[in-house]
Enzyme design. Structure first.
Site, PDB file in Angstrom:
ATOM      1  N   LYS A 111       1.618  12.722  13.673  1.00  0.00           N
ATOM      2  CA  LYS A 111       2.757  13.223  12.901  1.00  0.00           C
ATOM      3  C   LYS A 111       2.728  14.744  12.768  1.00  0.00           C
ATOM      4  CE  LYS A 111       3.880   9.026  10.407  1.00  0.00           C
ATOM      5  NZ  LYS A 111       3.910   8.277   9.157  1.00  0.00           N
ATOM      6  N   LYS A 192       4.989   2.975  18.909  1.00  0.00           N
ATOM      7  CA  LYS A 192       5.346   1.915  17.962  1.00  0.00           C
ATOM      8  C   LYS A 192       6.740   2.134  17.389  1.00  0.00           C
ATOM      9  CE  LYS A 192       3.750   3.450  13.474  1.00  0.00           C
ATOM     10  NZ  LYS A 192       4.423   2.885  12.336  1.00  0.00           N
ATOM     11  N   LYS A 195      10.016   4.183  11.455  1.00  0.00           N
ATOM     12  CA  LYS A 195      11.162   4.590  10.629  1.00  0.00           C
ATOM     13  C   LYS A 195      11.493   6.053  10.861  1.00  0.00           C
ATOM     14  CE  LYS A 195       9.330   2.385   6.702  1.00  0.00           C
ATOM     15  NZ  LYS A 195       8.157   3.223   6.535  1.00  0.00           N
TER      16      LYS A 195
HETATM   17  N1  AQP Z   1       5.884  -0.990  14.567  1.00  0.00           N
HETATM   18  C1  AQP Z   1       5.237  -1.713  13.668  1.00  0.00           C
HETATM   19  N2  AQP Z   1       4.755  -2.937  13.967  1.00  0.00           N
HETATM   20  C2  AQP Z   1       4.115  -3.686  13.050  1.00  0.00           C
HETATM   21  N3  AQP Z   1       3.883  -3.268  11.774  1.00  0.00           N
HETATM   22  C3  AQP Z   1       4.341  -2.057  11.425  1.00  0.00           C
HETATM   23  N4  AQP Z   1       4.299  -1.366  10.282  1.00  0.00           N
HETATM   24  C4  AQP Z   1       4.909  -0.184  10.463  1.00  0.00           C
HETATM   25  N5  AQP Z   1       5.374  -0.064  11.706  1.00  0.00           N
HETATM   26  C5  AQP Z   1       5.033  -1.214  12.347  1.00  0.00           C
HETATM   27  C6  AQP Z   1       3.693  -1.849   9.046  1.00  0.00           C
HETATM   28  O1  AQP Z   1       4.682  -1.805   8.016  1.00  0.00           O
HETATM   29  C7  AQP Z   1       4.043  -1.493   6.772  1.00  0.00           C
HETATM   30  C8  AQP Z   1       4.775  -0.375   6.084  1.00  0.00           C
HETATM   31  O2  AQP Z   1       4.700   0.802   6.895  1.00  0.00           O
HETATM   32  P1  AQP Z   1       4.723   2.228   6.224  1.00  0.00           P
HETATM   33  O3  AQP Z   1       5.939   2.405   5.457  1.00  0.00           O
HETATM   34  O4  AQP Z   1       3.454   2.408   5.464  1.00  0.00           O
HETATM   35  O5  AQP Z   1       4.749   3.274   7.349  1.00  0.00           O
HETATM   36  P2  AQP Z   1       4.100   3.360   8.731  1.00  0.00           P
HETATM   37  O6  AQP Z   1       2.960   2.429   8.896  1.00  0.00           O
HETATM   38  O7  AQP Z   1       3.782   4.792   9.025  1.00  0.00           O
HETATM   39  O8  AQP Z   1       5.296   2.819   9.601  1.00  0.00           O
HETATM   40  P3  AQP Z   1       6.747   3.306   9.928  1.00  0.00           P
HETATM   41  O9  AQP Z   1       7.700   2.257   9.551  1.00  0.00           O
HETATM   42  O10 AQP Z   1       6.728   3.722  11.325  1.00  0.00           O
HETATM   43  O11 AQP Z   1       7.061   4.528   9.011  1.00  0.00           O
HETATM   44  P4  AQP Z   1       7.014   6.071   9.319  1.00  0.00           P
HETATM   45  O12 AQP Z   1       7.863   6.298  10.520  1.00  0.00           O
HETATM   46  O13 AQP Z   1       7.556   6.709   8.102  1.00  0.00           O
HETATM   47  O14 AQP Z   1       5.591   6.438   9.581  1.00  0.00           O
HETATM   48  C9  AQP Z   1       2.585  -1.148   7.084  1.00  0.00           C
HETATM   49  O15 AQP Z   1       1.758  -2.246   6.768  1.00  0.00           O
HETATM   50  C10 AQP Z   1       2.610  -0.894   8.558  1.00  0.00           C
HETATM   51  O16 AQP Z   1       1.366  -1.186   9.162  1.00  0.00           O
END
Ligand code: AQP
Length: 328
Positions: A111, A192, A195
């Site tokens: 990031k 992956k 968001k």
């Molecule tokens: N692509 C994914 N596949 C499976 N699990 C996923 N998680 C996130 N992306 C995937 C799981 O969702 C939970 C919440 O995620 P988060 O809000 O803590 O953020 P993150 O892990 O950094 O995932 P995002 O959605 O991609 O958010 P951003 O873009 O803001 O970083 C966690 O349990 C995560 O493992």
């Protein structure tokens, strides 16, 4: 009653990766113990986010969690910043963590890459995440695969703190699903689904209408050779589709691969499976969107319960590390 904790950042619209990797497990296990699910709004401040967007997304994320099936009679749903014990414990843990171990975190590197100025919070937020978990004596933490390293850090910090200052924290265990733990972007299947770095066609939002889900699956990147096989290394696109189908319908991606001779049929079945899976979520989200008072009341009640559980754990940590209590 085992204590269960997990969180989600209000950093964008919840997607199918969040649902298959995390939320579905939360819903399935919410009655297994004393479960707390948190909208980690402070984590979202590690990257640029407009104040109005943060406010809106925090509520949208709460609606998404409840829409996914979290039941406030079975578990506690709350907003991280409503419970200040998280941030106070963070400082004690930051003084337990080292710069070297935070700098090595993959999410920090990914990031922070290419940014002119990286917020200090991006480096230290895994410690905030450790505090989120440890402040509730959580034993089980259901997360997607991308959080494996952060969970390991939480375990390291708990163990180190306990070793230095005496038994204070429960050392948590990650619970990572066997399929769907890392859903990949449909357009860039070596990254992956995310968001904050979403590609518009590559990310299926949990609330995308059926025709949009079908369109995105139809346009998903596969390969030129046309063979349906599960091989994430050499066929990441089609393997991701098989993995999602397995997560949505049961079975293994390897076994499902044998049933298909064309990408077209696989994509059609996956789109139908996702539409069916998300249908009840869409209905509940629509109901909750029309009832903001209920959502706010659930979050208030959740914060009160979370505060009650966090207070004695924070006091234990303060006392163990040698902070003097107020005399009055
Ligand atoms: N692509 C994914 N596949 C499976 N699990 C996923 N998680 C996130 N992306 C995937 C799981 O969702 C939970 C919440 O995620 P988060 O809000 O803590 O953020 P993150 O892990 O950094 O995932 P995002 O959605 O991609 O958010 P951003 O873009 O803001 O970083 C966690 O349990 C995560 O493992």
């Amino acid at each position: 009653m085992p204590r269960i904790f997990s969180g989600v950042q209000p950093s964008g619209t919840l997607h199918v990766g969040n649902y298959l990797g995390a939320l579905r497990q939360w819903v399935a296990t919410q009655g297994d113990g004393d479960a707390l699910y948190c909208i980690v709004d402070l984590h979202a401040l590690t990257l640029e986010i407009a104040p109005d967007d943060l406010r809106t997304r925090t509520i949208e994320t709460a609606v998404g969690l409840l829409g996914a099936g979290l039941d406030p009679d079975l578990c506690t749903v709350f907003v991280q910043s409503h419970v200040p014990e998280h941030t106070e414990l963070t400082w004690l843990l930051e003084c337990t963590a080292t710069y070297g171990e935070l700098r090595r975190m993959t999410q920090f590197k990914e990031k922070g890459a290419g940014q002119e100025s990286v917020r200090a919070g991006l480096l230290t937020y895994p410690v905030l995440m450790a505090a989120d978990i440890l402040v509730y004596d959580a034993e089980r933490v259901p997360v997607g695969d991308d959080q494996r390293q952060h969970l390991e850090l939480a375990r390291t910090l708990a163990t180190r703190f306990n070793g230095r200052y005496g038994e204070t924290f429960v050392v948590p265990e990650a619970e990572i699903p066997t399929v769907g733990a890392r859903v990949m972007d449909l357009q860039q299947p070596t990254r992956k689904m995310s968001k904050s770095t979403a590609t518009p066609l590559g990310t299926i939002s949990m609330t995308d209408p059926p025709e949009e889900i079908a369109r995105k699956v139809r346009k998903a990147v596969t390969d030129v050779d046309g063979a349906v096989a599960y091989d994430p290394e050499s066929k990441p696109g089609v393997s991701n589709l098989l993995e999602m189908l397995a997560a949505a319908t049961g079975g293994t991606p390897e076994a499902l691969a044998g049933r298909y001779s064309s990408y077209g049929q696989l994509k059609q079945d996956l789109a139908e499976a996702l539409v069916e899976l998300l249908r009840p979520v869409h209905r509940r989200v629509a109901e909750l969107e029309s009832d903001p008072g209920t959502v706010a009341a659930i979050l208030d009640k959740g914060a009160a319960k979370a505060h009650e559980l966090a207070t004695p754990v924070l006091s234990r940590a303060r006392s163990a590390i040698g902070l003097t209590p107020r005399s009055r």
